[in-house]
Design a protein around this motif. Structure first.
Motif, PDB file in Angstrom:
ATOM      1  N   ASP A  30       1.266  -1.098   0.313  1.00 61.46           N
ATOM      2  CA  ASP A  30      -0.255   0.131   0.598  1.00 61.46           C
ATOM      3  C   ASP A  30       0.929   1.454   0.086  1.00 61.46           C
ATOM      4  OD1 ASP A  30      -2.675  -1.654   0.341  1.00 61.46           O
ATOM      5  OD2 ASP A  30      -2.548  -1.571   2.667  1.00 61.46           O
ATOM      6  N   LEU A  31       2.129   1.388   0.149  1.00 63.04           N
ATOM      7  CA  LEU A  31       3.357   2.329   0.418  1.00 63.04           C
ATOM      8  C   LEU A  31       3.816   1.846  -0.618  1.00 63.04           C
ATOM      9  CD1 LEU A  31       4.150   2.167   4.098  1.00 63.04           C
ATOM     10  CD2 LEU A  31       2.185   2.954   3.036  1.00 63.04           C
ATOM     11  N   SER A  32       4.567   3.725  -1.088  1.00 62.08           N
ATOM     12  CA  SER A  32       5.135   3.754  -2.564  1.00 62.08           C
ATOM     13  C   SER A  32       6.837   3.415  -1.709  1.00 62.08           C
ATOM     14  CB  SER A  32       5.007   5.624  -2.998  1.00 62.08           C
ATOM     15  OG  SER A  32       5.842   6.164  -2.155  1.00 62.08           O
ATOM     16  N   ILE A  33       7.583   3.088  -2.538  1.00 64.46           N
ATOM     17  CA  ILE A  33       9.019   3.588  -2.566  1.00 64.46           C
ATOM     18  C   ILE A  33       9.382   3.844  -1.790  1.00 64.46           C
ATOM     19  CG2 ILE A  33      11.540   2.965  -3.301  1.00 64.46           C
ATOM     20  CD1 ILE A  33      10.227   1.313  -5.728  1.00 64.46           C
ATOM     21  N   LEU A  34       9.189   5.440  -2.180  1.00 62.26           N
ATOM     22  CA  LEU A  34       9.211   7.151  -1.873  1.00 62.26           C
ATOM     23  C   LEU A  34       8.836   7.392  -0.449  1.00 62.26           C
ATOM     24  CD1 LEU A  34      11.375   9.366  -1.958  1.00 62.26           C
ATOM     25  CD2 LEU A  34       9.228  10.946  -3.133  1.00 62.26           C
ATOM     26  N   GLU A  35       7.798   6.465  -0.031  1.00 67.57           N
ATOM     27  CA  GLU A  35       6.895   6.897   1.552  1.00 67.57           C
ATOM     28  C   GLU A  35       7.924   5.376   2.416  1.00 67.57           C
ATOM     29  OE1 GLU A  35       2.481   7.993   1.277  1.00 67.57           O
ATOM     30  OE2 GLU A  35       3.033   6.240  -0.049  1.00 67.57           O
ATOM     31  N   ILE A  36       7.883   4.610   1.743  1.00 67.63           N
ATOM     32  CA  ILE A  36       8.534   3.855   2.638  1.00 67.63           C
ATOM     33  C   ILE A  36      10.317   4.388   2.728  1.00 67.63           C
ATOM     34  CG2 ILE A  36       9.816   1.713   3.088  1.00 67.63           C
ATOM     35  CD1 ILE A  36       7.531   0.390   1.246  1.00 67.63           C
ATOM     36  N   LEU A  37      11.045   5.468   1.916  1.00 71.39           N
ATOM     37  CA  LEU A  37      12.469   5.726   2.391  1.00 71.39           C
ATOM     38  C   LEU A  37      11.824   6.748   3.229  1.00 71.39           C
ATOM     39  CD1 LEU A  37      15.264   5.506   1.462  1.00 71.39           C
ATOM     40  CD2 LEU A  37      14.977   6.369  -0.296  1.00 71.39           C
ATOM     41  N   LEU A  38      11.238   7.913   2.924  1.00 69.53           N
ATOM     42  CA  LEU A  38      10.882   9.154   3.952  1.00 69.53           C
ATOM     43  C   LEU A  38      11.230   8.422   5.508  1.00 69.53           C
ATOM     44  CD1 LEU A  38       8.693  11.670   2.173  1.00 69.53           C
ATOM     45  CD2 LEU A  38      11.472  11.044   2.502  1.00 69.53           C
ATOM     46  N   THR A  39       9.928   7.286   5.760  1.00 67.49           N
ATOM     47  CA  THR A  39      10.025   7.269   6.607  1.00 67.49           C
ATOM     48  C   THR A  39      11.041   6.407   8.048  1.00 67.49           C
ATOM     49  OG1 THR A  39       7.853   6.008   6.285  1.00 67.49           O
ATOM     50  CG2 THR A  39       8.843   5.160   8.517  1.00 67.49           C
ATOM     51  N   GLN A  40      12.078   5.432   6.692  1.00 62.07           N
ATOM     52  CA  GLN A  40      13.221   5.293   7.614  1.00 62.07           C
ATOM     53  C   GLN A  40      13.860   6.516   7.740  1.00 62.07           C
ATOM     54  OE1 GLN A  40      14.116   2.864   3.650  1.00 62.07           O
ATOM     55  NE2 GLN A  40      13.910   0.729   4.670  1.00 62.07           N
ATOM     56  N   LEU A  41      14.174   7.350   6.582  1.00 61.67           N
ATOM     57  CA  LEU A  41      15.158   8.458   6.661  1.00 61.67           C
ATOM     58  C   LEU A  41      14.944   9.027   8.205  1.00 61.67           C
ATOM     59  CD1 LEU A  41      15.423  10.467   3.187  1.00 61.67           C
ATOM     60  CD2 LEU A  41      16.574   8.739   4.379  1.00 61.67           C
ATOM     61  N   LYS A  42      13.485   9.037   8.758  1.00 61.00           N
ATOM     62  CA  LYS A  42      12.908  10.074   9.869  1.00 61.00           C
ATOM     63  C   LYS A  42      13.462   9.119  11.191  1.00 61.00           C
ATOM     64  CE  LYS A  42       8.546  10.638  12.913  1.00 61.00           C
ATOM     65  NZ  LYS A  42       7.354  10.429  12.907  1.00 61.00           N
ATOM     66  N   GLN A  43      13.644   7.256  11.259  1.00 61.08           N
ATOM     67  CA  GLN A  43      13.674   7.278  12.344  1.00 61.08           C
ATOM     68  C   GLN A  43      14.911   7.190  12.179  1.00 61.08           C
ATOM     69  OE1 GLN A  43      12.010   3.064  10.979  1.00 61.08           O
ATOM     70  NE2 GLN A  43      10.169   3.705  11.451  1.00 61.08           N
ATOM     71  N   SER A  44      16.212   7.514  11.168  1.00 63.01           N
ATOM     72  CA  SER A  44      17.490   7.141  10.911  1.00 63.01           C
ATOM     73  C   SER A  44      17.444   9.220  11.880  1.00 63.01           C
ATOM     74  CB  SER A  44      18.304   7.050  10.216  1.00 63.01           C
ATOM     75  OG  SER A  44      17.756   5.520   9.687  1.00 63.01           O
ATOM     76  N   GLY A  45      16.295   9.874  12.032  1.00 61.39           N
ATOM     77  CA  GLY A  45      17.510  10.851  12.009  1.00 61.39           C
ATOM     78  C   GLY A  45      17.546  12.369  11.579  1.00 61.39           C
ATOM     79  N   VAL A  46      16.674  12.127  10.600  1.00 56.86           N
ATOM     80  CA  VAL A  46      16.931  13.197   9.313  1.00 56.86           C
ATOM     81  C   VAL A  46      15.442  13.730   9.522  1.00 56.86           C
ATOM     82  CG1 VAL A  46      16.386  13.787   6.755  1.00 56.86           C
ATOM     83  CG2 VAL A  46      18.302  11.648   7.268  1.00 56.86           C
ATOM     84  N   THR A  47      16.042  15.385   9.843  1.00 57.31           N
ATOM     85  CA  THR A  47      14.429  15.469   9.900  1.00 57.31           C
ATOM     86  C   THR A  47      14.290  16.846   8.292  1.00 57.31           C
ATOM     87  OG1 THR A  47      16.275  17.369  10.663  1.00 57.31           O
ATOM     88  CG2 THR A  47      14.966  16.019  12.334  1.00 57.31           C
ATOM     89  N   GLU A  48      15.111  16.563   7.572  1.00 59.38           N
ATOM     90  CA  GLU A  48      14.679  17.649   5.941  1.00 59.38           C
ATOM     91  C   GLU A  48      15.395  16.815   4.427  1.00 59.38           C
ATOM     92  OE1 GLU A  48      16.808  21.705   4.349  1.00 59.38           O
ATOM     93  OE2 GLU A  48      16.697  21.961   6.302  1.00 59.38           O
ATOM     94  N   VAL A  49      14.376  16.665   3.873  1.00 61.36           N
ATOM     95  CA  VAL A  49      14.400  16.603   2.662  1.00 61.36           C
ATOM     96  C   VAL A  49      14.857  16.916   1.507  1.00 61.36           C
ATOM     97  CG1 VAL A  49      14.132  14.553   0.803  1.00 61.36           C
ATOM     98  CG2 VAL A  49      14.204  13.403   3.997  1.00 61.36           C
ATOM     99  N   ILE A  50      15.362  17.087   0.979  1.00 65.46           N
ATOM    100  CA  ILE A  50      15.246  17.886  -0.307  1.00 65.46           C
ATOM    101  C   ILE A  50      14.857  16.586  -1.934  1.00 65.46           C
ATOM    102  CG2 ILE A  50      16.228  19.640  -2.450  1.00 65.46           C
ATOM    103  CD1 ILE A  50      17.920  20.409  -0.086  1.00 65.46           C
ATOM    104  N   LEU A  51      13.891  16.654  -2.400  1.00 68.42           N
ATOM    105  CA  LEU A  51      13.364  16.031  -3.034  1.00 68.42           C
ATOM    106  C   LEU A  51      14.219  16.758  -4.695  1.00 68.42           C
ATOM    107  CD1 LEU A  51       9.893  14.663  -2.526  1.00 68.42           C
ATOM    108  CD2 LEU A  51      11.701  13.371  -2.344  1.00 68.42           C
ATOM    109  N   SER A  52      15.117  15.535  -5.574  1.00 65.34           N
ATOM    110  CA  SER A  52      15.311  16.038  -6.792  1.00 65.34           C
ATOM    111  C   SER A  52      14.250  15.889  -7.956  1.00 65.34           C
ATOM    112  CB  SER A  52      16.402  16.269  -6.720  1.00 65.34           C
ATOM    113  OG  SER A  52      16.962  17.160  -7.885  1.00 65.34           O
ATOM    114  N   CYS A  53      13.657  16.572  -8.641  1.00 62.28           N
ATOM    115  CA  CYS A  53      12.705  16.013  -8.928  1.00 62.28           C
ATOM    116  C   CYS A  53      13.268  16.422 -10.416  1.00 62.28           C
ATOM    117  CB  CYS A  53      11.509  16.484  -8.995  1.00 62.28           C
ATOM    118  SG  CYS A  53      10.785  15.401  -7.381  1.00 62.28           S
ATOM    119  N   GLY A  54      12.194  15.471 -11.778  1.00 66.38           N
ATOM    120  CA  GLY A  54      12.366  16.161 -13.007  1.00 66.38           C
ATOM    121  C   GLY A  54      11.627  15.139 -13.977  1.00 66.38           C
ATOM    122  N   TYR A  55      11.449  14.407 -14.186  1.00 69.02           N
ATOM    123  CA  TYR A  55      10.761  13.721 -14.564  1.00 69.02           C
ATOM    124  C   TYR A  55       9.350  12.914 -14.048  1.00 69.02           C
ATOM    125  CZ  TYR A  55       8.324   9.196 -17.597  1.00 69.02           C
ATOM    126  OH  TYR A  55       7.882   9.121 -17.931  1.00 69.02           O
TER     127      TYR A  55
END
Length: 229
Positions: A30-55
């Protein structure tokens, strides 16, 4: 901690799925890869994410824009043209902290991001590359020869290599001069530039699971693993 997530690739190896979805939004349950990744980053102590987007960036922004997804502040950097995997840093270099993570948006892993970051800071490296042992199977009989002289025959051999997991940590002050504004640059080229100029580069190995979701066989395996766990 701060992380730059590279979410601008076209995902050509995952076509036709990525004709309608950017690769980081490919679903696992029910989740996208990006949602899973953001959850993992938060659990590791990441407080800010810059999404570099294009396509297909409008789809990513429609889902995450103006939200604190899973408690992580999300910012956006939009490429007007492809800039590779290191070039996008030129668009956000002034907003980056002294040390920051850079990772592909299609990484599925249980890597300890905090441990990686602390290793990088403690070694005072310009760049730290997260590596993983990978087995490569050759589905052919491999022949060694010297012109027309036969030397050896190895049927369907297996080789082992240390490969990049698509997860890195950089020191802003040490790499800034090599990041040219809006110039195409890939991370391997940046690493080689740093090496050429005798800047310290470290490799970090963790006993973790890792799949490159950009490969169709890894994506199918990830679906199976995710359903079981």
């Amino acid at each position: 901690m701060q992380a730059v997530v590279l979410a601008g690739g076209k995902g050509t190896r995952l076509k036709p799925y990525t004709n309608i979805l950017p690769k980081p939004l490919m679903p696992l349950g029910d989740l996208s890869i990006l949602e899973i990744l953001l959850t993992q980053l938060k659990q590791s102590g990441v407080t800010e994410v810059i999404l570099s987007c294009g396509y297909l960036n409008h789809i990513i922004r429609a889902i995450f824009e103006n939200k604190e997804k899973n408690g992580v502040l999300i910012k956006y950097s939009i490429e007007e043209k492809p800039l590779g995997t290191a070039g996008p840093l030129s668009l956000v270099i002034e907003d980056l902290k002294e040390n920051f993570l850079v990772l592909n948006g299609d990484v599925l892993t249980n890597l300890n991001f905090k441990k990686l970051y602390q290793f990088h800071v403690s070694t005072k490296a310009a760049a730290t590359i997260c590596i993983k042992r990978r087995e490569v199977k050759i589905d052919f009989g491999v022949i060694e020869s010297d012109n027309d002289k036969f030397l050896n025959y190895d049927e369907k051999p297996q080789y082992n290599f240390d490969v990049s997991m698509g997860v890195n940590v950089f020191n802003k002050n040490m790499i800034k001069k090599y990041i040219k504004s809006k110039d195409y640059l890939d991370i391997p080229d940046l690493i080689n530039l740093l090496k050429k100029n005798n800047l310290p580069i470290k490799c970090f190995r963790d006993d973790c699971e890792w799949l490159d979701i950009g490969r169709i066989d890894d994506y199918e395996r990830a679906i199976e693993i995710f359903e079981k766990n």
